[in-house]
Write an enzyme that holds these catalytic residues in place. Structure first.
Site, PDB file in Angstrom:
ATOM      1  N   LYS A 195      23.980  23.812  20.405  1.00  0.00           N
ATOM      2  CA  LYS A 195      23.889  25.158  20.964  1.00  0.00           C
ATOM      3  C   LYS A 195      24.090  25.106  22.486  1.00  0.00           C
ATOM      4  CE  LYS A 195      20.533  28.941  21.152  1.00  0.00           C
ATOM      5  NZ  LYS A 195      19.270  29.452  20.635  1.00  0.00           N
TER       6      LYS A 195
ATOM      7  N   GLU B 241      20.852  13.365  23.322  1.00  0.00           N
ATOM      8  CA  GLU B 241      21.246  12.573  22.151  1.00  0.00           C
ATOM      9  C   GLU B 241      22.656  12.947  21.685  1.00  0.00           C
ATOM     10  OE1 GLU B 241      18.424  14.203  22.562  1.00  0.00           O
ATOM     11  OE2 GLU B 241      16.735  13.240  21.520  1.00  0.00           O
TER      12      GLU B 241
ATOM     13  N   GLY C 241      17.713  27.329  17.006  1.00  0.00           N
ATOM     14  CA  GLY C 241      18.263  26.110  16.406  1.00  0.00           C
ATOM     15  C   GLY C 241      17.842  25.919  14.966  1.00  0.00           C
ATOM     16  N   ARG C 242      16.553  26.063  14.683  1.00  0.00           N
ATOM     17  CA  ARG C 242      16.051  25.807  13.323  1.00  0.00           C
ATOM     18  C   ARG C 242      16.361  26.961  12.367  1.00  0.00           C
ATOM     19  NH1 ARG C 242      12.396  26.382  17.125  1.00  0.00           N
ATOM     20  NH2 ARG C 242      10.789  27.984  17.056  1.00  0.00           N
TER      21      ARG C 242
ATOM     22  N   GLU D  65       7.906  23.511  14.065  1.00  0.00           N
ATOM     23  CA  GLU D  65       8.396  23.887  15.387  1.00  0.00           C
ATOM     24  C   GLU D  65       8.132  25.379  15.611  1.00  0.00           C
ATOM     25  OE1 GLU D  65      11.889  21.514  16.969  1.00  0.00           O
ATOM     26  OE2 GLU D  65      12.707  23.527  16.980  1.00  0.00           O
TER      27      GLU D  65
ATOM     28  N   HIS E 215       4.458   8.892  -8.070  1.00  0.00           N
ATOM     29  CA  HIS E 215       4.145   7.464  -8.138  1.00  0.00           C
ATOM     30  C   HIS E 215       3.750   6.915  -6.775  1.00  0.00           C
ATOM     31  CE1 HIS E 215       5.522   7.228 -12.307  1.00  0.00           C
ATOM     32  NE2 HIS E 215       6.276   8.248 -11.915  1.00  0.00           N
TER      33      HIS E 215
ATOM     34  N   LYS F  53      13.002  16.894  26.118  1.00  0.00           N
ATOM     35  CA  LYS F  53      14.382  16.767  26.591  1.00  0.00           C
ATOM     36  C   LYS F  53      14.411  16.317  28.054  1.00  0.00           C
ATOM     37  CE  LYS F  53      16.597  19.936  23.335  1.00  0.00           C
ATOM     38  NZ  LYS F  53      17.553  20.996  23.094  1.00  0.00           N
TER      39      LYS F  53
HETATM   40  C1  G6Q Z   1      15.414  24.177  17.238  1.00  0.00           C
HETATM   41  C2  G6Q Z   1      15.207  23.405  18.451  1.00  0.00           C
HETATM   42  C3  G6Q Z   1      15.883  22.052  18.480  1.00  0.00           C
HETATM   43  C4  G6Q Z   1      17.375  22.099  18.764  1.00  0.00           C
HETATM   44  C5  G6Q Z   1      17.851  20.696  19.126  1.00  0.00           C
HETATM   45  C6  G6Q Z   1      19.322  20.641  19.401  1.00  0.00           C
HETATM   46  O1  G6Q Z   1      14.947  25.273  17.014  1.00  0.00           O
HETATM   47  O2  G6Q Z   1      15.495  24.162  19.569  1.00  0.00           O
HETATM   48  O3  G6Q Z   1      15.661  21.313  17.313  1.00  0.00           O
HETATM   49  O4  G6Q Z   1      18.073  22.592  17.662  1.00  0.00           O
HETATM   50  O5  G6Q Z   1      17.117  20.237  20.216  1.00  0.00           O
HETATM   51  O6  G6Q Z   1      19.677  21.497  20.442  1.00  0.00           O
HETATM   52  P1  G6Q Z   1      21.188  21.787  20.749  1.00  0.00           P
HETATM   53  O7  G6Q Z   1      21.780  22.466  19.575  1.00  0.00           O
HETATM   54  O8  G6Q Z   1      21.190  22.655  21.982  1.00  0.00           O
HETATM   55  O9  G6Q Z   1      21.854  20.461  20.991  1.00  0.00           O
END
Ligand code: G6Q
Length: 550
Positions: free
Chosen positions: A208, A214, A269-270, A355, A386, A506
């Site tokens: 996003k 990462e 994001g989620r 989250e 199990h 981050k």
């Molecule tokens: C989700 C969070 C988080 C995010 C990641 C990746 O709700 O904000 O999990 O999706 O940190 O972020 P980017 O899409 O900006 O790389």
């Protein structure tokens, strides 16, 4: 959202008194008193059968829980979300994942603009691209067709795509290979591409912000990997596409914005697996199946928006989660899908739930009144039986469970499916009713062994039964939990849509990276533990290996 603190809501106070009365009532008694309980405490709608009869509730509990929802202003809050109001107050954003699956003619206005046409424009662009990749019309730099798709992203830009790919594998193009790289641990990238031919590989950089450490580290490594093999910068255009809201950073990375699929700041994001973040899913299952999944999401959205709370699937599940979390001190909820294709669903829900509701301040900035955000976890059945089910059956903690099953399997194989489903029903039954002392003795158990073989029961569960795991069913299931989480958040008066804890993570590592990399001994000003760990790491990282890898 009401201004009255949760603990002062009349229904909440009444619920506390009611809890004291029924906290020790056994499910055996509740079922004995009402022979129709198992047919009465169910909701069947939008293709989902929810049996919530094996919960430690009476009609009075339900009445009071629904009153809590009403006194919390849940209905107004649902309407505010669907109307595009900026309910994510700490980030001053609308929360409109529901617009991502709104039908073409719908109108949802944010800042004076109807966002639905933009959503459909992106969907059309994704469809066109997905079709070209699936048909082989989209060629790599050397003219070979693309056969491998690698999604690079993390958190919300990874967990949804991975989960959906696994869930809908049966519907996917089997001549394409899908890989997902998320971890900054180089092993993730190295193993994902180990057997791939660069000429046939496309990377989807999903981020996003397009600044996440990462993802950007993995994206640069992917570019180096590709260029080391194809030796021509112009190859990037054929082998890299981006999914992002940040056109400037995408261009800076070297991806033409013609190959960028956008979304908007009102998609968290989620909550983004049904946005362009789902591009890999669409390539896998095709545009028609992807749109069928969106239609499933939308059906659940409409159910949530319009159904009275007494029959509202996400509202009931959310209220039950609050009931156990706040009155029975249950700390976790187990998600137990009896469907191998849903193997990543518990991991996906961990992010969605924790989250969203892992918050200790309310929207007004004051401390919450009760515990919030239970820990969600789980594994597919029957494997979990199990390993950790022992603790659910006979441990000291109360763990409400969600069993998820389907009437039809996607892989009919002899007796497998009946055996699988027999386990769902048997586990929920055993948890609720247990095995009494008399029953254990009647089996001829020696007296000293009786306490060990006794199951007290009274352990609550929901059973969710659907006909078949289709793209639409997956959409409904995910939306069910999205709105369940929303319901919980409204009751707790928290902002379920920010994630400041993630933002902190981050920033923190960025400070230490140069202290690990620099040739000169860095000046360390952390605490003594962190300083010592950094020094030791610097010393060990260059030491000769006793067992070199090839
Ligand atoms: C989700 C969070 C988080 C995010 C990641 C990746 O709700 O904000 O999990 O999706 O940190 O972020 P980017 O899409 O900006 O790389």
């Amino acid at each position: 959202m009401t201004d009255t603190p949760l603990r002062n809501l009349p229904a909440w106070v009444a619920l506390g008194a009611h809890h004291k009365k029924i906290e020790n009532t056994h499910l055996r008694q509740l079922f004995a008193e009402d022979p129709k309980r198992g047919e009465r405490l169910v909701v069947e709608d939008v293709g989902i059968y929810l049996d919530y009869s094996k919960n430690r509730i009476t009609d009075e509990t339900l009445k009071l829980l629904i009153q809590v929802a009403e006194q919390s202003g849940l209905k107004a809050h649902i309407d505010a979300m669907f109307a595009g109001e900026k309910i994510n107050i700490s980030e001053n954003r609308a929360v409109l994942h529901v617009a991502l699956r709104a039908p073409k003619g719908a109108t949802i206005v944010v800042d004076g603009q109807n966002v639905v046409p933009e959503v459909h424009a992106v969907l059309n662009k994704m469809s066109d691209f997905a079709n070209r990749v699936r048909s082989g019309a989209w060629k790599g730099h050397t003219g070979k067709r693309i056969r491998n798709i690698v999604n690079v992203g993390i958190g919300g830009s990874d967990l949804g795509p991975v989960m959906a790919y696994e869930a809908l594998r049966q519907y996917s193009a089997r001549d394409l290979v899908f890989r997902f790289v998320s971890n900054v641990d180089g092993t993730d990238f190295a193993e994902a591409v180990i057997d791939l031919d660069a000429e046939e590989t496309m990377f989807i950089i999903s981020s996003k912000t397009f600044t996440t450490l990462e993802t950007m580290t993995n994206a640069h490594t992917a570019r180096d990997w590709l260029l080391a093999r194809l030796r021509d910068d112009s190859a990037i255009a054929k082998h890299f596409v981006a999914v992002s809201t940040n056109a400037k950073e995408v261009t800076k990375f070297g991806i033409d914005t013609a190959n960028m699929f956008g979304f908007w700041d009102w998609v968290g994001g989620r909550y983004s697996m049904d946005s362009a973040i789902g591009l890999s899913s669409m390539i896998a299952v095709g545009p028609d199946n992807f749109r069928a999944m969106l239609a499933g999401f939308h059906e659940m959205d409409e159910h949530f928006r319009t159904t009275p709370f007494e029959r509202n699937l996400p509202v009931l599940m959310g209220l039950l989660a609050v009931w156990y979390n706040d009155f029975f001190d249950a700390q976790t909820v187990a998600i137990l899908p009896y469907e191998q294709y849903l193997k990543r669903f518990p991991a996906y829900l961990q992010q969605l739930t924790m989250e969203s509701n892992g918050k200790h301040v309310k929207v007004d900035g004051t401390q919450v009144d009760t515990d919030t955000g239970p820990i969600y976890w789980g594994e597919p059945g029957t494997n979990g039986q199990h390993s950790f089910y022992q603790l659910i059956h006979q441990g000291t903690r109360l763990i409400p469970c969600d069993f998820i099953g389907f009437a039809q399997t996607l892989n009919p194989l002899g007796r497998h499916h009946d055996i699988l489903m027999a386990n769902v029903f048997a586990q929920a039954e055993a948890l609720a009713f247990g095995k009494t002392e008399a029953e254990v003795k009647a089996e001829g158990t020696a007296d000293w062994l009786v306490p060990h073989r006794l199951f007290e029961g009274n352990r609550p569960s929901n059973t969710i039964l659907m006909d078949r795991l289709t793209p639409a069913a997956l959409g409904k299931l995910v939306a069910l939990y999205e709105h369940n989480v929303f319901t919980q958040g409204v009751i707790w008066q928290i902002d379920s849509f920010d994630q400041w804890g993630v933002e902190l993570g981050k920033v923190l590592a960025q400070r230490i990276v140069p202290q690990l990399e620099g040739a000169d001994e860095p000046k360390l000003e952390h605490d003594s533990s962190t300083n010592a760990l950094i020094r030791l790491y610097r010393k060990l990282k260059g030491a000769p290996l006793e067992c070199p890898v090839s």
